[in-house]
Design a protein around this motif. Structure first.
Motif, PDB file in Angstrom:
ATOM      1  N   ASN A  76       3.136  25.109  -3.365  1.00  0.00           N
ATOM      2  CA  ASN A  76       1.870  24.382  -3.458  1.00  0.00           C
ATOM      3  C   ASN A  76       2.016  23.117  -4.289  1.00  0.00           C
ATOM      4  OD1 ASN A  76       0.586  26.241  -1.871  1.00  0.00           O
ATOM      5  ND2 ASN A  76      -0.656  27.140  -3.502  1.00  0.00           N
ATOM      6  N   HIS A  77       2.821  23.172  -5.346  1.00  0.00           N
ATOM      7  CA  HIS A  77       3.083  21.960  -6.121  1.00  0.00           C
ATOM      8  C   HIS A  77       3.810  20.926  -5.275  1.00  0.00           C
ATOM      9  CE1 HIS A  77       2.569  24.923  -9.470  1.00  0.00           C
ATOM     10  NE2 HIS A  77       1.970  23.904 -10.051  1.00  0.00           N
ATOM     11  N   VAL A  78       4.777  21.385  -4.497  1.00  0.00           N
ATOM     12  CA  VAL A  78       5.512  20.476  -3.614  1.00  0.00           C
ATOM     13  C   VAL A  78       4.557  19.816  -2.624  1.00  0.00           C
ATOM     14  CG1 VAL A  78       7.257  20.344  -1.787  1.00  0.00           C
ATOM     15  CG2 VAL A  78       7.700  21.706  -3.842  1.00  0.00           C
ATOM     16  N   VAL A  79       3.673  20.620  -2.032  1.00  0.00           N
ATOM     17  CA  VAL A  79       2.700  20.074  -1.077  1.00  0.00           C
ATOM     18  C   VAL A  79       1.846  19.005  -1.749  1.00  0.00           C
ATOM     19  CG1 VAL A  79       0.646  20.631   0.294  1.00  0.00           C
ATOM     20  CG2 VAL A  79       2.642  22.138   0.367  1.00  0.00           C
ATOM     21  N   ASN A  80       1.399  19.288  -2.957  1.00  0.00           N
ATOM     22  CA  ASN A  80       0.561  18.339  -3.684  1.00  0.00           C
ATOM     23  C   ASN A  80       1.303  17.024  -3.928  1.00  0.00           C
ATOM     24  OD1 ASN A  80      -1.689  17.445  -5.333  1.00  0.00           O
ATOM     25  ND2 ASN A  80      -0.439  17.924  -7.125  1.00  0.00           N
ATOM     26  N   TRP A  81       2.533  17.099  -4.445  1.00  0.00           N
ATOM     27  CA  TRP A  81       3.300  15.877  -4.714  1.00  0.00           C
ATOM     28  C   TRP A  81       3.659  15.149  -3.426  1.00  0.00           C
ATOM     29  CZ3 TRP A  81       6.777  19.387  -8.109  1.00  0.00           C
ATOM     30  CH2 TRP A  81       6.191  19.557  -9.361  1.00  0.00           C
ATOM     31  N   GLN A 126       0.949  13.158  -1.853  1.00  0.00           N
ATOM     32  CA  GLN A 126       0.660  11.931  -2.579  1.00  0.00           C
ATOM     33  C   GLN A 126       1.674  10.822  -2.275  1.00  0.00           C
ATOM     34  OE1 GLN A 126      -0.817  12.553  -6.757  1.00  0.00           O
ATOM     35  NE2 GLN A 126      -0.421  14.698  -6.285  1.00  0.00           N
ATOM     36  N   TYR A 127       2.976  11.154  -2.283  1.00  0.00           N
ATOM     37  CA  TYR A 127       3.909  10.047  -2.071  1.00  0.00           C
ATOM     38  C   TYR A 127       4.033   9.667  -0.596  1.00  0.00           C
ATOM     39  CZ  TYR A 127       8.182  12.867  -0.892  1.00  0.00           C
ATOM     40  OH  TYR A 127       9.120  13.685  -0.315  1.00  0.00           O
ATOM     41  N   PHE A 128       3.903  10.631   0.314  1.00  0.00           N
ATOM     42  CA  PHE A 128       3.881  10.254   1.729  1.00  0.00           C
ATOM     43  C   PHE A 128       2.661   9.380   2.022  1.00  0.00           C
ATOM     44  CE2 PHE A 128       7.029  13.634   2.556  1.00  0.00           C
ATOM     45  CZ  PHE A 128       7.789  13.032   3.546  1.00  0.00           C
ATOM     46  N   SER A 129       1.517   9.696   1.421  1.00  0.00           N
ATOM     47  CA  SER A 129       0.309   8.893   1.619  1.00  0.00           C
ATOM     48  C   SER A 129       0.494   7.478   1.079  1.00  0.00           C
ATOM     49  CB  SER A 129      -0.893   9.551   0.933  1.00  0.00           C
ATOM     50  OG  SER A 129      -1.189  10.806   1.500  1.00  0.00           O
ATOM     51  N   ALA A 130       1.148   7.356  -0.078  1.00  0.00           N
ATOM     52  CA  ALA A 130       1.373   6.034  -0.662  1.00  0.00           C
ATOM     53  C   ALA A 130       2.286   5.182   0.216  1.00  0.00           C
ATOM     54  CB  ALA A 130       1.964   6.181  -2.059  1.00  0.00           C
ATOM     55  N   VAL A 131       3.348   5.800   0.733  1.00  0.00           N
ATOM     56  CA  VAL A 131       4.274   5.056   1.589  1.00  0.00           C
ATOM     57  C   VAL A 131       3.590   4.701   2.912  1.00  0.00           C
ATOM     58  CG1 VAL A 131       6.492   5.125   2.790  1.00  0.00           C
ATOM     59  CG2 VAL A 131       6.293   6.074   0.487  1.00  0.00           C
ATOM     60  N   VAL A 160      -0.557  14.586 -10.756  1.00  0.00           N
ATOM     61  CA  VAL A 160      -0.611  13.314 -10.028  1.00  0.00           C
ATOM     62  C   VAL A 160       0.779  12.691  -9.991  1.00  0.00           C
ATOM     63  CG1 VAL A 160      -1.564  10.964 -10.022  1.00  0.00           C
ATOM     64  CG2 VAL A 160      -3.013  12.915 -10.659  1.00  0.00           C
ATOM     65  N   LEU A 161       1.179  12.238  -8.817  1.00  0.00           N
ATOM     66  CA  LEU A 161       2.449  11.542  -8.638  1.00  0.00           C
ATOM     67  C   LEU A 161       2.172  10.120  -8.163  1.00  0.00           C
ATOM     68  CD1 LEU A 161       5.694  12.844  -6.980  1.00  0.00           C
ATOM     69  CD2 LEU A 161       4.714  10.660  -6.249  1.00  0.00           C
ATOM     70  N   LYS A 162       2.870   9.161  -8.773  1.00  0.00           N
ATOM     71  CA  LYS A 162       2.731   7.760  -8.354  1.00  0.00           C
ATOM     72  C   LYS A 162       4.112   7.145  -8.173  1.00  0.00           C
ATOM     73  CE  LYS A 162      -1.778   7.013 -10.497  1.00  0.00           C
ATOM     74  NZ  LYS A 162      -2.740   5.970 -10.898  1.00  0.00           N
ATOM     75  N   ILE A 163       4.268   6.364  -7.115  1.00  0.00           N
ATOM     76  CA  ILE A 163       5.548   5.700  -6.902  1.00  0.00           C
ATOM     77  C   ILE A 163       5.570   4.387  -7.676  1.00  0.00           C
ATOM     78  CG2 ILE A 163       6.002   6.820  -4.706  1.00  0.00           C
ATOM     79  CD1 ILE A 163       5.142   4.339  -3.267  1.00  0.00           C
ATOM     80  N   SER A 164       6.777   4.017  -8.109  1.00  0.00           N
ATOM     81  CA  SER A 164       6.932   2.847  -8.969  1.00  0.00           C
ATOM     82  C   SER A 164       8.205   2.100  -8.610  1.00  0.00           C
ATOM     83  CB  SER A 164       6.976   3.300 -10.441  1.00  0.00           C
ATOM     84  OG  SER A 164       8.164   4.059 -10.673  1.00  0.00           O
ATOM     85  N   ASP A 165       8.631   1.213  -9.518  1.00  0.00           N
ATOM     86  CA  ASP A 165       9.835   0.387  -9.379  1.00  0.00           C
ATOM     87  C   ASP A 165       9.771  -0.442  -8.114  1.00  0.00           C
ATOM     88  OD1 ASP A 165      12.134  -0.839 -10.059  1.00  0.00           O
ATOM     89  OD2 ASP A 165      13.412   0.924  -9.964  1.00  0.00           O
ATOM     90  N   PHE A 166       8.897  -1.461  -8.165  1.00  0.00           N
ATOM     91  CA  PHE A 166       8.617  -2.247  -6.971  1.00  0.00           C
ATOM     92  C   PHE A 166       9.369  -3.568  -6.912  1.00  0.00           C
ATOM     93  CE2 PHE A 166       5.050   0.592  -7.394  1.00  0.00           C
ATOM     94  CZ  PHE A 166       4.902   1.034  -6.105  1.00  0.00           C
ATOM     95  N   GLY A 167      10.505  -3.658  -7.604  1.00  0.00           N
ATOM     96  CA  GLY A 167      11.283  -4.889  -7.513  1.00  0.00           C
ATOM     97  C   GLY A 167      11.766  -5.175  -6.113  1.00  0.00           C
ATOM     98  N   VAL A 202       1.768  13.178   6.499  1.00  0.00           N
ATOM     99  CA  VAL A 202       0.490  13.123   5.787  1.00  0.00           C
ATOM    100  C   VAL A 202      -0.489  14.113   6.405  1.00  0.00           C
ATOM    101  CG1 VAL A 202      -1.475  11.669   5.173  1.00  0.00           C
ATOM    102  CG2 VAL A 202       0.842  10.705   5.127  1.00  0.00           C
ATOM    103  N   ASP A 203      -0.542  14.142   7.728  1.00  0.00           N
ATOM    104  CA  ASP A 203      -1.453  15.065   8.412  1.00  0.00           C
ATOM    105  C   ASP A 203      -1.079  16.520   8.128  1.00  0.00           C
ATOM    106  OD1 ASP A 203      -2.745  12.886   9.452  1.00  0.00           O
ATOM    107  OD2 ASP A 203      -1.810  13.023  11.433  1.00  0.00           O
ATOM    108  N   PHE A 204       0.233  16.823   8.157  1.00  0.00           N
ATOM    109  CA  PHE A 204       0.660  18.198   7.909  1.00  0.00           C
ATOM    110  C   PHE A 204       0.250  18.648   6.511  1.00  0.00           C
ATOM    111  CE2 PHE A 204       3.590  21.072   5.830  1.00  0.00           C
ATOM    112  CZ  PHE A 204       3.535  22.167   6.673  1.00  0.00           C
ATOM    113  N   PHE A 205       0.572  17.834   5.494  1.00  0.00           N
ATOM    114  CA  PHE A 205       0.282  18.244   4.119  1.00  0.00           C
ATOM    115  C   PHE A 205      -1.221  18.279   3.851  1.00  0.00           C
ATOM    116  CE2 PHE A 205       4.717  16.608   3.362  1.00  0.00           C
ATOM    117  CZ  PHE A 205       5.256  17.842   3.054  1.00  0.00           C
ATOM    118  N   SER A 206      -1.968  17.369   4.445  1.00  0.00           N
ATOM    119  CA  SER A 206      -3.426  17.385   4.277  1.00  0.00           C
ATOM    120  C   SER A 206      -4.013  18.664   4.855  1.00  0.00           C
ATOM    121  CB  SER A 206      -4.049  16.168   4.973  1.00  0.00           C
ATOM    122  OG  SER A 206      -3.622  14.967   4.384  1.00  0.00           O
ATOM    123  N   LYS A 207      -3.542  19.042   6.049  1.00  0.00           N
ATOM    124  CA  LYS A 207      -4.047  20.249   6.697  1.00  0.00           C
ATOM    125  C   LYS A 207      -3.651  21.494   5.910  1.00  0.00           C
ATOM    126  CE  LYS A 207      -2.116  21.577  10.552  1.00  0.00           C
ATOM    127  NZ  LYS A 207      -1.714  21.643  11.997  1.00  0.00           N
TER     128      LYS A 207
END
Length: 281
Positions: A108-113, A116-121, A149-156, A262-267
């Motif tokens: 469940n933690h994996v699904v949550n993270w 979040q990062y698949f949605s951001a990408v 909460v997971l956030k992606i970073s390092d946007f150089g 995104v659809d899989f993890f949301s569902k």
């Protein structure tokens, strides 16, 4: 570089108590104080052509997503240019996965993270023009709010997809095999990368940890080497297994679109009544 060309040009003297905390692919990261808040300062590595820094900041100025580290502003001090971003107090996903003491977590933690990062990408890919992160890996994924909460970073390396090429520095284990041959990075190559990171979260193993040189990894991946799914001890749906395997296809055109993840993890999140507030670690 003229700071007036950037959004929210911040007087560098107003940033206090700065302390180096990390070195990334594209610069040095500091922790500091600005406007009574703890912030992260990214000092960009100076390239021969400083337009790389301008491009990175220009591409980020309008990016707003709950799972992308927020750009507060930017500043300059002498010849150094800084991006000022929100500070993530939970450290990186890489450190959480692999540094001792290891803390247990569930699928469940994996699904949550992952959601979040698949949605951001997916959000970056949906921009006009489409943007690619270009350097996705667990060390560039930061945890906050008791690691919920997971956030992606390092946007150089963030840039328009049409201009992205393969001479950007990144970690070879996360790169799609076609990029080793000079093919430009693309949305399918980032789907490949995201699914490699997903395997790392689910297995809690370093990618290709027994292959000691980048050139060997490149050669073997071109010959079909992929992470071993048997290293994943968690129970997870067959539908997700198929998505992961399909994402590792050698032909980028055969990989699934990122929105399928995104659809899989949301569902899954909804059907299993997962509550983010219960996922503190």
């Amino acid at each position: 570089m003229d700071a007036n060309n950037y959004i929210n040009s911040i007087d560098f003297t107003k940033i206090t108590n700065s302390k180096e905390i990390a070195t990334g692919t594209y610069g040095i990261v500091f922790k500091g104080q600005y406007d009574n808040k703890t912030v992260a300062l990214k000092q960009f590595i100076q390239y021969a052509d400083n337009r790389n820094v301008e491009t990175a900041l220009r591409n980020l100025r309008d990016v707003r997503h709950p799972n992308i580290l927020t750009l507060i502003g930017d500043s300059s001090n002498g010849s150094s240019v800084y991006s000022i971003m929100e500070y993530a107090d939970g450290g990186s996903l890489k450190d959480f996965l692999h540094n001792t003491p290891l803390i247990e977590y569930t699928f469940n933690h994996v699904v949550n993270w992952a959601l979040q990062y698949f949605s951001a990408v997916a959000y970056l890919h949906s921009r006009k023009p489409s943007l690619l992160h270009g350097d996705l890996k667990p060390s560039n994924m930061l945890l906050m709010d008791n690691r919920r909460v997971l956030k992606i970073s390092d946007f150089g390396s963030v840039r328009a997809e049409a201009t992205t090429n393969t001479n950007q520095r990144t970690n070879v284990p996360y790169m799609a095999p076609e990029t080793f041959k000079g093919v430009k990075r693309s949305q399918p190559s980032e789907v490949y990368t995201c699914s490699i990171i997903l395997w790392e979260m689910m297995s809690r193993k370093q990618v290709y940890e027994n292959v000691d040189q980048s050139l060997h990894i490149m050669r073997e991946c071109e010959n079909g080497m992929r992470p071993n799914l048997e290293d994943i001890k968690m129970v997870y749906p067959e539908e997700l297994k198929k998505l992961i395997v399909d994402s590792w296809e050698a032909d980028p055109l055969k990989r699934p679109k990122i929105n399928l993840f995104v659809d899989f993890f949301s569902k899954y999140f909804e059907q299993n009544n997962i509550i983010a507030a219960d996922l503190s670690i």
